[in-house]
Scaffold this motif. Structure first.
Motif, PDB file in Angstrom:
ATOM      1  N   UNK A  73       4.668  -0.494   2.415  1.00 17.80           N
ATOM      2  CA  UNK A  73       5.919   0.070   1.920  1.00 17.80           C
ATOM      3  C   UNK A  73       7.046  -0.132   2.918  1.00 17.80           C
ATOM      4  N   UNK A  74       8.261  -0.372   2.432  1.00 16.87           N
ATOM      5  CA  UNK A  74       9.431  -0.459   3.314  1.00 16.87           C
ATOM      6  C   UNK A  74      10.627   0.153   2.620  1.00 16.87           C
ATOM      7  N   UNK A  75      11.476   0.852   3.371  1.00 23.74           N
ATOM      8  CA  UNK A  75      12.641   1.496   2.777  1.00 23.74           C
ATOM      9  C   UNK A  75      13.912   1.109   3.512  1.00 23.74           C
ATOM     10  N   UNK A  76      15.019   1.134   2.786  1.00 24.69           N
ATOM     11  CA  UNK A  76      16.321   0.880   3.413  1.00 24.69           C
ATOM     12  C   UNK A  76      17.402   1.528   2.570  1.00 24.69           C
ATOM     13  N   UNK A  77      18.558   1.770   3.185  1.00 28.43           N
ATOM     14  CA  UNK A  77      19.661   2.338   2.416  1.00 28.43           C
ATOM     15  C   UNK A  77      20.990   1.802   2.885  1.00 28.43           C
ATOM     16  N   UNK A  89      20.288  -5.264   2.521  1.00 27.96           N
ATOM     17  CA  UNK A  89      19.524  -4.018   2.548  1.00 27.96           C
ATOM     18  C   UNK A  89      18.130  -4.226   1.965  1.00 27.96           C
ATOM     19  N   UNK A  96      10.569  -4.656   6.562  1.00 31.39           N
ATOM     20  CA  UNK A  96       9.842  -3.503   7.092  1.00 31.39           C
ATOM     21  C   UNK A  96       8.428  -3.448   6.516  1.00 31.39           C
ATOM     22  N   UNK A 100       4.540  -2.245   8.095  1.00 29.62           N
ATOM     23  CA  UNK A 100       3.834  -0.997   7.781  1.00 29.62           C
ATOM     24  C   UNK A 100       2.415  -1.346   7.327  1.00 29.62           C
TER      25      UNK A 100
END
Lengths: 451, 479
Positions: A73-77, A89, A96, A100
């Motif tokens: 999983x990868x997150x961005x904002x 983004x 990312x 992970x």
């Protein structure tokens, strides 16, 4: 405000952006993706001692994306919605996910649980308010507070705020949903003094509908009444006494309960209510129902922050814990199904049956008899792992059902398990300004530390 | 253009001349002061739990806030779009606070050079992604190796690279680069069905190499893991805390949260301009025991609460708040200082471009005294010793404050004995500070974890103090 700026138009444009972002995520190699965006704009005006202090035009929002690739999983904002910023983004989120770990419990919510066509909960009641109108209302509120009593010597001002905005959520399971909402509030903070003693207190009103706000003068007078009642407070002796949490702070008790039955704390074994499902955690008379679809209510939502449909639930029935509060992730960790609580709870209705249905505030005071009425709590002294509770408190000493004198600079302590079981009565003086609708709570005994 | 200007303004068709022109346009109304605050930040965070890296996130934020002040009135608007159109729109909205009519002229920009308390570095790039992940794993392994009762470990790492530019009608034209890193370890220990958590961590305005620096023969990140386990194990055997009034010995370092709550907030300029603080109107008076000298210091090298410049462009300063018990001054931003006929003390801070600046603390601490910490403990017949706290809160008007211990012990006949459960301590700031009867010679600062909240705005701060004794405080235990 021009038509092209309207919240509904923005919502539709953001939906298109969200759909594009989901496509870009797929094209960059994501197996799955989810995108959420909220935006809020509005006006906030402070007046103090009859003069304008600040006029603030708010405009906040950001887009968050989570991608899943090979179980990682990868997150961005970003707040910048230009095509370039969006793709950067999304690329960041995909990058990312390369670092992970594989986590078999992560991923989108199960498709069959999603709210594909959410119902409208009537949460959007924008008010076109000029700066002058807002100033006038804040002034009116503060004026009525200042003129209430000569011991009202100072003010920290009155604030009128009105916001409108929207939430959009989409994922690669084909869900793309959103809704607009509004929120208006008026608050007033007053200062009273007598001799060397100086105190502050406040009153507020909040509603989805502007016309749902309490009268400005009433709020001002409430603030003054509250602060005057605190003057010349005393400490009380250290001893165990019955304690009543006034309705406006009674929600904090259930707030600790929420944290103890939340999936995140349960799978981490960081709760004093592990394995409590189906067991008695409150007295027999207590029931808590969740009603996520009450029209215009502040904590209403047709879907949670993972797009999962929300539904009426019984949280506590006759004192027994009926459900945990789960997200997709915590549910999978616990081998259960999500309860639609990603992002929090949705309108809890607390009720008591029989003798424990304690009546209005005065009736509750009579039930308290002689003890400590708590109207303010300070600090964060709650340990959710073992239930230990120790917080700063202020309020009133009550003798034979009548308020005797104000109390401050004391603590109340105990263990939440005992506090829950020690609940004796729930008042009908329900405060509906938050996500938990509860009346005052009477607890049989708690340790007070004072002199 | 310097690097910061390039980062914030490049691609936006905004330059120094346009900033000047925008401020000029605002002075077509009766505005006393106006400023433009540009900010861009990149923030990353990583989280390990159950032995796997579960979460990673990357957040970008940029925008501009425009403020206009006319007398006591402030107009404020902001935009997440840095463009000439958005800038002028925000300026028009903000200056609406003031009536039309020319009030004066803006001053020519003065690019000042300030002394740097921290360097213009990008922490995100200071360690490879692989090594960030390795750091998380090594910490977990080290925590688990401490004791077999450790059942769960959560490690989190975050880094921020932030740039700001502030241009104001008083001629201020300043930029700053603000790195910030933070590492934390939280563990759950279990023994005979009893469970407790412990956590420890640190941070600074530098890059990730900070966590690998060796202090007392050990790398910092390993020390955090050991501390988290140690605190959890102490709490596992803690007995109930006492209830009532007792002497309290606070440890050095992080317990300085006492000063932050009991004194610091009450000395912020806005509350004192309004006369709403328990310390209002008391300059020159004795407000604490004579043993106390308390400062707010934005100039400590690489500290979490330090500022090269504050968010109004004023250089960070060393300000004496209380000297030998006498109240010397308040912490000020430009707006409150000018209304009180004073100068900014470099305490004008804001959470972001979308928030208004206010007087805020930087690093707040008490200077060392003369007592040996051992003698302080010895002087207590029955009381508590609290070396670690979870946080606090204050009502600045009544002066009542609380803080909650996360590691504490009984003192019996001058000896530290049993660990006691977390308890909230409550007191009145002015009274409690007059009861400080011994101050240690062991000043230390916190490990770089402080977050201060005020009016919904969170900012990084530091605290510190020597070991000190308060003769009597109310302890919220159960026994």
């Amino acid at each position: 405000m021009t038509e092209s700026d309207s919240i509904i138009n923005q919502l539709e444009q953001v939906k298109i952006r969200v759909a594009q972002a989901l496509d870009v995520a797929k094209s960059l190699g994501a197996d799955d993706a989810e995108v959420s965006m909220s935006r809020q704009q509005g006006l906030s005006v402070d007046t103090r001692l009859g003069e304008v202090e600040t006029v603030e035009f708010t405009n906040d929002g950001a887009l968050g994306i989570t991608v899943y690739k090979n179980g990682c999983k990868g997150s961005a904002s970003t707040a910048d919605l230009s095509e370039k910023a969006l793709s950067q983004t999304i690329q960041a989120a995909v990058n990312i996910a390369k670092y992970t770990s594989v986590d078999e419990c992560s991923g989108l919510a199960d498709k069959e649980l999603l709210a594909m066509n959410p119902i409208d909960l009537d949460l959007f009641h924008p008010k076109k308010l000029s700066t002058e109108q807002a100033i006038e209302m804040a002034k009116q509120c503060e004026d009525s507070a200042m003129s209430f009593d000569k011991r009202i010597t100072n003010s920290d001002g009155a604030t009128l705020a009105t916001f409108e905005g929207f939430k959009v959520y989409g994922n690669s399971n084909g869900q793309l949903v959103g809704y607009p909402s509004s929120r208006h509030s008026l608050s007033c903070v007053m200062i009273a003094s007598e001799g060397d003693d100086m105190q502050r207190d406040y009153a507020y009103t909040v509603s989805r509908e502007f016309d749902g706000l309490d009268d400005a003068e009433f709020i001002g007078q409430q603030a003054s009444k509250e602060v005057l009642s605190r003057l010349n407070a005393q400490k009380i002796q250290t001893k165990k006494v019955p304690v009543m949490f006034r309705a406006d702070i009674a929600n904090t008790v259930f707030g600790h309960f929420i944290s103890a039955i939340s999936g995140g704390n349960l799978y981490r074994k960081s709760s004093f209510l592990l394995d409590a499902l189906g067991k008695k955690v409150f007295p027999e008379f207590l029931t808590i129902n969740e009603r996520p679809h009450i029209a215009k209510a502040l904590a209403s939502s047709a879907f949670d922050s993972e797009g999962v449909i929300t539904q009426d639930r019984t949280i506590v029935a006759n004192g027994d814990l009926e459900t945990y509060l789960l997200t997709s992730y915590s549910a999978r960790k616990l081998g259960l199904t999500t309860t639609g609580h990603a992002g929090g709870i949705h309108n809890w209705l607390v009720s008591a049956s029989g003798d424990a249905d304690g009546g209005d505030f005065d009736a509750m005071l009579t039930k308290l008899g002689t003890g400590f009425l708590v109207t303010e709590l300070m600090g964060q002294g709650v340990n959710v792992v073992n239930g230990d509770y120790s917080r700063g408190a202020a309020g009133f000493w009550v003798e034979n059902g009548k308020i005797a004198f104000p109390v401050s600079e004391v603590t109340i302590s105990g263990n939440l398990k005992d506090i829950f079981k020690g609940l004796v009565a729930v008042g009908s003086d329900i405060d509906k300004r938050g996500s938990i609708f509860t009346g005052s709570l009477l607890i049989d005994s708690m340790q007070v530390s004072g002199n | 253009m310097n690097n910061v200007e390039r980062e914030l303004l490049a691609d936006s068709q905004i330059d120094e001349a346009l900033l000047s022109k925008t401020l000029d346009s605002m002075f077509l109304h009766k505005v006393d002061f106006a400023d433009l605050y540009f900010q861009a930040s990149r923030h990353e965070s990583w989280m390990l739990e159950d032995g796997i890296v579960k979460e990673g996130s990357y957040n970008i934020e940029r925008g501009v806030g425009v403020r206009a002040i006319s007398g006591e009135k402030t107009g404020f608007a902001y935009s997440d779009d840095i463009s000439p159109i958005a800038l002028q729109k925000a300026a028009d909205a903000a200056m609406g606070i003031a009536n039309a009519g020319v009030s004066g002229k803006i001053k020519v920009f003065n690019r000042q050079t300030v002394c740097k308390q921290y360097q213009a570095i990008d922490p995100l790039a200071s360690l490879s992604q692989e090594n960030k992940i390795n750091l998380l794993h090594e910490m977990e392994t080290h925590a688990r190796a401490q004791d077999k009762r450790v059942k769960q470990v959560i490690v989190s790492l975050s880094g921020v690279y932030e740039t700001i530019l502030v241009a104001a009608s008083d001629g201020t034209y300043s930029t700053d680069v603000r790195p910030l890193v933070r590492l934390n370890c939280s563990v759950l220990v279990e023994d005979n069905g009893e469970r407790e958590r412990g956590s420890s961590g640190g941070g600074a305005r530098t890059d990730y190499s900070y966590f690998f620096e060796v202090e007392n023969d050990q790398a910092r990140f390993l020390k955090y893991a050991e501390e988290a386990v140690r605190i959890a194990l102490v709490n596992l055997v803690a007995i109930d805390a006492p209830a009532g009034m007792f002497p309290v010995v606070l440890g050095s370092g992080w317990p300085g949260v006492l000063l932050h709550e009991a004194v610091g907030h009450g000395l912020e300029g806005d509350f004192n301009r309004k006369g709403s603080s328990a310390f209002s109107g008391k300059i020159g008076q004795q407000v604490t025991s004579q043993l106390c000298t308390i400062v707010d210091d934005g100039t400590l090298v690489n500290r979490r609460g330090s500022v090269n410049i504050d968010d109004e462009g004023t250089p960070g300063q060393y300000n004496i708040l209380i000297e030998n018990g006498i109240l010397k001054g308040y912490m000020q931003d430009k707006h409150n200082a000018s209304l009180m006929g004073l100068k900014s003390t470099g305490n004008g801070r804001r959470e972001s471009y979308a928030h208004l600046p206010m007087p805020r603390m930087t690093n707040t601490y008490m200077l060392a005294g003369e007592s040996d910490p051992k003698d302080i403990i010895k002087s207590v017949k029955k009381g508590i010793y609290a070396p670690n706290f979870a946080g606090g809160q204050v009502d600045i008007t009544s002066g009542k404050f609380v803080f909650t211990s996360s590691e504490a012990y009984l003192i019996e006949d001058g000896e530290i004995t049993s660990p006691i459960k977390g308890a909230t301590l409550i007191g009145s700031g002015p009274q409690a500070m007059k009861q400080v009867s011994m101050v240690g010679n062991d000043l230390s600062l916190d490990m770089g974890v402080g977050v201060c909240g005020k009016d919904g705005q969170s900012i990084p701060v530091g605290v510190g103090q020597p070991t000190l004794k308060i003769d009597e405080m109310t302890i919220g235990g159960t026994q």
